[in-house]
Design a protein around this motif. Structure first.
Motif, short mmCIF file in Angstrom:
data_model
loop_
_atom_site.label_atom_id
_atom_site.label_comp_id
_atom_site.label_asym_id
_atom_site.label_seq_id
_atom_site.Cartn_x
_atom_site.Cartn_y
_atom_site.Cartn_z
N ARG A 52 -8.59 -4.27 -4.67
CA ARG A 52 -7.89 -3.87 -3.43
C ARG A 52 -6.78 -2.87 -3.74
N ALA A 53 -7.17 -1.80 -4.41
CA ALA A 53 -6.20 -0.80 -4.87
C ALA A 53 -5.60 -0.03 -3.69
N GLN A 54 -4.30 0.15 -3.74
CA GLN A 54 -3.55 0.98 -2.78
C GLN A 54 -2.90 2.10 -3.58
N VAL A 55 -3.14 3.36 -3.19
CA VAL A 55 -2.65 4.51 -3.94
C VAL A 55 -1.57 5.21 -3.13
N PHE A 56 -0.42 5.42 -3.78
CA PHE A 56 0.70 6.10 -3.13
C PHE A 56 1.12 7.29 -3.99
N VAL A 57 1.42 8.41 -3.33
CA VAL A 57 1.94 9.60 -4.00
C VAL A 57 3.28 9.94 -3.38
#
Length: 806
Positions: free
Chosen positions: A88-93
């Motif tokens: 359940r990866a959440q990617v933030f930049v």
């Protein structure tokens, strides 16, 4: 387009924010990917997933990487490729949400372009979590590599090059290269797509170019057909690889794709054919973990597993039960091992409380597309599996899903057959009580299925008419029907469904002596995949034997803490071949010499309470049993022969026919005395081979041997540490706590033994050997020498030197 490794410079910590307390503190540590954060947590007897997850706790982790984005990135498209993030990866930049993915094994891309600050420092943050979402040890974190793709506004997209062998003739191969481009510019662009095919020696075998025009925001595909004369074909025996290099007019960057020229076909008369030649699959199911490295898919670890599986006689791997890593597929391409890549372990029905079934309806299409995009240029991949033991395949609802999934895969890649690992007994689970009675669960003697055992019960129920009816529709959607533990259907389906092709997608390891002749006899059956080829973490003890004296005698198959591994598989978690591996090699017809395995003398009079159908005998290939002199011992000999003679110091002590207990096996009850034990196999009175075991002396030293001594940067060396006598013979019944120290350009990445129940930690530097053996994994950190020392109280230390090239 250029691709940059993004594996260095990460920090891993627990989550911060209002819910951080649920997962501990937020102390960050520097890590290099691939990385499994869960591996280093403390195992707990009351962990939510219990033995299924090897008693590891639930975990949530945040990975952070800070990096400078050069100013010229402002004109590029920047995409992040994550090959596996569990889960359940959440990617933030720069603290902005950029993308997510539910499946922990799916390879996916995230567009970073809108969020990057060119000419400044940027922060990339990826949050993952796991817990009660798998039936095995999953690990947690960025367990597969991360890459950065930099593309011009007009460029080949990631995964944009597809190479397909259209047909092969006597002196000609027709190869099609499809290159998908995208135009992100504001004007219409015309370019030329140039493709060069190079053979295994680097020589150009075909080349050409075509123009391609794209309007703004348009994608388009160039199709080029090449005619390769006198082609070198890829096959398991000769894994010959080619490369396709695609470039655009006026550009220096290139897109290089490795491929093999080969065709795949299946039918019920000729089975599986590679380049028109029939091939039987000698298969191993494998889980994704790498033992002491946890779930981290480091390339050398993946390659080593493929090497050792092939050396043990396997020519095929079935992914269990999620897509293989890119690194393992690359290794299978190079080494000539065939692959059945598998997408899912569940569809819409849960197997564990928080598993992928919750996300399947939303993500199944994207995840199938991800698997096919990853696989389609790998010649080793010969079959796609859309699932494993899916409960709903016995219902009309499940049959509809099977059709949807199979058709979607075919639309993405029509060149490979589609299968599904069907457990016919699970498909009729709702009718099981009535069917069990019909199959003979009780009779006048009180026996029936209880006497058949679990393996017999699976087979008996799978062959009943209700099972035939319930799985017929979903099976019709497949090109190959995978059958788990249902060899009773092999011959009957030849009659009932003459057009059906079958693979034994999962089988009991102890039954290979009976199963392989069935594969040879039935042309509609293309092979056998044993559970498993390699022992793994979690599902603890499913391959164990429980004795009366054991303190944790289970009510079922799962064993109690501190059990760690499944204790099944031809190869243990250190990479050491267990006796079942040599038995299988003999059954396959790949070994002519007999093999000796000795049941542990200390267990000789210990009553067996439960023997799992995934278990082999509790044996060691050793004739060193100090303290058991003059006591009875059971000796097993595996041989493709009529009879075997057993000699002790040259004198025959027993002779017995082969095949009484099971095919290719015979057992001897003798008395243990030190010396040389020799097994001599005879067929028609003529000796066909022999094997000798010699008693070792007292344990005096540690012997450390590496699989390689020259390493690249960020590479691995697997070091076997054995307790030996003064002559260098392994002393298998001597165990000691071994400590590993590493000096120079490397670190200890993990350590273990094959002991199935232990509280030792993979990140520790000391492990107690099991049967006299332990394993240390060294990861290089830069150029220069590495010195590795193995020490233990009362034993001479073992030392070796490695060298890391620049």
């Amino acid at each position: 387009m250029s691709v940059i490794s993004f594996n260095d410079g990460w920090a891993c910590r627990a989550p911060q924010g209002p819910f951080a307390g649920a997962f501990g503190g937020a102390i960050a540590r520097d890590v290099r990917l691939p990385h499994d954060a869960l591996r280093d947590e403390t195992r707990q007897p009351e962990a939510p997933g219990r033995g299924a997850g090897a008693y590891f706790p639930a975990g949530a982790y945040t990975y952070v990487k800070r990096f400078e984005a050069p100013q010229d990135w402002a004109r590029l498209l920047v995409q992040l490729e994550i090959q596996g993030a569990f889960r359940r990866a959440q990617v933030f930049v720069n603290d902005e949400f950029a993308g997510n993915r539910a499946d922990g094994y799916a390879r996916f891309f995230v567009d970073l372009t809108p969020f990057l600050k060119a000419g400044q420092e940027n922060e990339l943050r990826i949050e993952v979590r796991s817990g009660e979402d798998s039936r095995w040890y999953s690990g947690a974190g960025l367990h597969r590599p991360v890459l950065l793709h930099l593309s011009e506004p007009l460029d080949v997209v990631p995964d944009g090059v597809t190479v397909e062998t259209i047909r092969i003739e006597d002196d000609l191969a027709v190869v099609e290269v499809r290159s998908h481009l995208r135009n992100a510019a504001m004007n219409t662009c015309t370019t030329r797509v140039r493709t060069v095919l190079n053979g295994p020696d680097g020589q150009v075998v075909a080349e050409g170019s075509v123009p391609l025009t794209l309007a703004p925001a348009e994608g388009a595909t160039s199709r080029q057909r090449f005619y390769v004369r006198s082609p070198s074909l890829w096959s398991p025996d000769e894994p010959i690889l080619h490369t396709a290099t695609v470039s655009l007019e006026g550009r220096e960057d290139v897109h290089v794709t490795t491929f093999g020229i080969r065709t795949v076909a299946v039918d019920p008369l000729n089975g599986l054919r590679i380049n028109g030649r029939s091939v039987l699959l000698r298969g191993a199911c494998v889980h994704h973990d790498n033992g002491p490295l946890g779930a981290a898919a480091l390339p050398r670890a993946e390659e080593r597993r493929v090497e050792l599986l092939k050396a043990a006689g396997f020519n095929a791997i079935r992914a269990a039960h999620n897509p293989l890593s890119v690194a393992m597929l690359d290794a299978c391409d190079r080494l000539g091992v065939l692959v059945m890549d598998e997408a899912f372990d569940m569809w819409t029905r849960f197997k564990t409380p928080y598993d992928y079934a919750a996300e399947f309806p939303q993500w199944w299409e994207a995840d199938l597309e991800s698997m096919v995009a990853k696989d389609r240029n790998h010649p080793s991949v010969v079959m796609y599996s859309i699932g494993n033991e899916i409960a709903e395949v016995g219902s009309p609802h499940g049959a509809r899903w099977a059709r949807r999934l199979a058709d979607h895969v075919r639309a993405l890649d029509p060149s490979r057959p589609v299968t599904n690992g069907v457990n016919a007994m699970l498909a009729v689970l709702d009718e099981l009580p009535r069917m069990a009675q019909q199959a003979g669960a009780t009779d006048s003697t009180g026996g029936g299925l209880n006497e058949l055992g679990m393996d017999g019960a699976f087979n008996a129920i799978s062959a009943l008419p209700q099972a035939t009816q319930r799985i017929e529709e979903s099976s019709a959607a497949l090109d190959v029907l995978g059958l788990n533990y249902a060899d009773s259907r092999y011959e009957m389906d030849r009659q009932l469904f003459p057009g059906r092709v079958i693979v034994g997608s999962e089988t009991f390891p102890s039954q290979i002596g009976r199963l392989w002749p069935l594969v040879l006899k039935n042309p509609n059956v293309i092979g056998d995949f044993t559970w498993t080829g390699w022992d793994y973490l979690g599902e603890v003890g499913i391959g164990s034997i429980t004795y009366e004296s054991d303190s944790d005698a289970p009510g079922g198959l799962e064993r109690e803490f501190p059990f760690l591994t499944a204790l099944t598989g031809d190869i243990d978690i250190t990479g050491w071949r267990r006796p079942i591996s040599y038995y299988r090699e003999i059954v396959f017809g790949l070994r002519t010499a007999p093999y000796i395995a000795v049941q542990r003398p200390e267990r000789h009079d210990d009553k067996v309470l439960l023997k799992s159908p995934w278990a082999w005998s509790d044996t060691v290939s050793s004739w060193t049993w100090t303290g058991h002199e003059g006591q009875p011992v059971t000796v097993e000999v595996y041989a493709d022969a009529d009879e075997v003679a057993l000699l002790l110091d040259g004198a025959e002590v027993a002779r017995r026919k082969v095949g009484i207990e099971r095919p290719c096996l015979t057992e001897f009850e003798i008395v243990y005395f030190p010396g040389e034990l020799t097994a001599v196999a005879y067929s028609d009175g003529v000796e066909t081979g022999r094997m000798m075991l010699q008693t070792a002396g007292s344990a005096t030293t540690l012997q450390a041997i590496s699989d390689r001594y020259e390493l690249a940067n960020d590479d691995l060396a697997f070091i076997s540490v054995d307790i030996c006598d003064a002559d260098g013979l392994p002393v298998s019944n001597a165990d000691a706590a071994v400590t590993i120290t590493v000096e120079g350009a490397g670190v200890l990445a993990g350590m273990c033994s094959a002991r199935p129940a232990t509280t030792e930690r993979f990140d520790g530097d000391t492990w107690r050997t099991f049967d006299g053996r332990a394993l240390a994994v060294i990861r290089s950190t830069g150029p220069g020498p590495i010195t590795v020392t193995a020490s233990a109280p009362g034993l001479a230390a073992g030392q070796l030197s490695l060298h890391v090239t620049a």
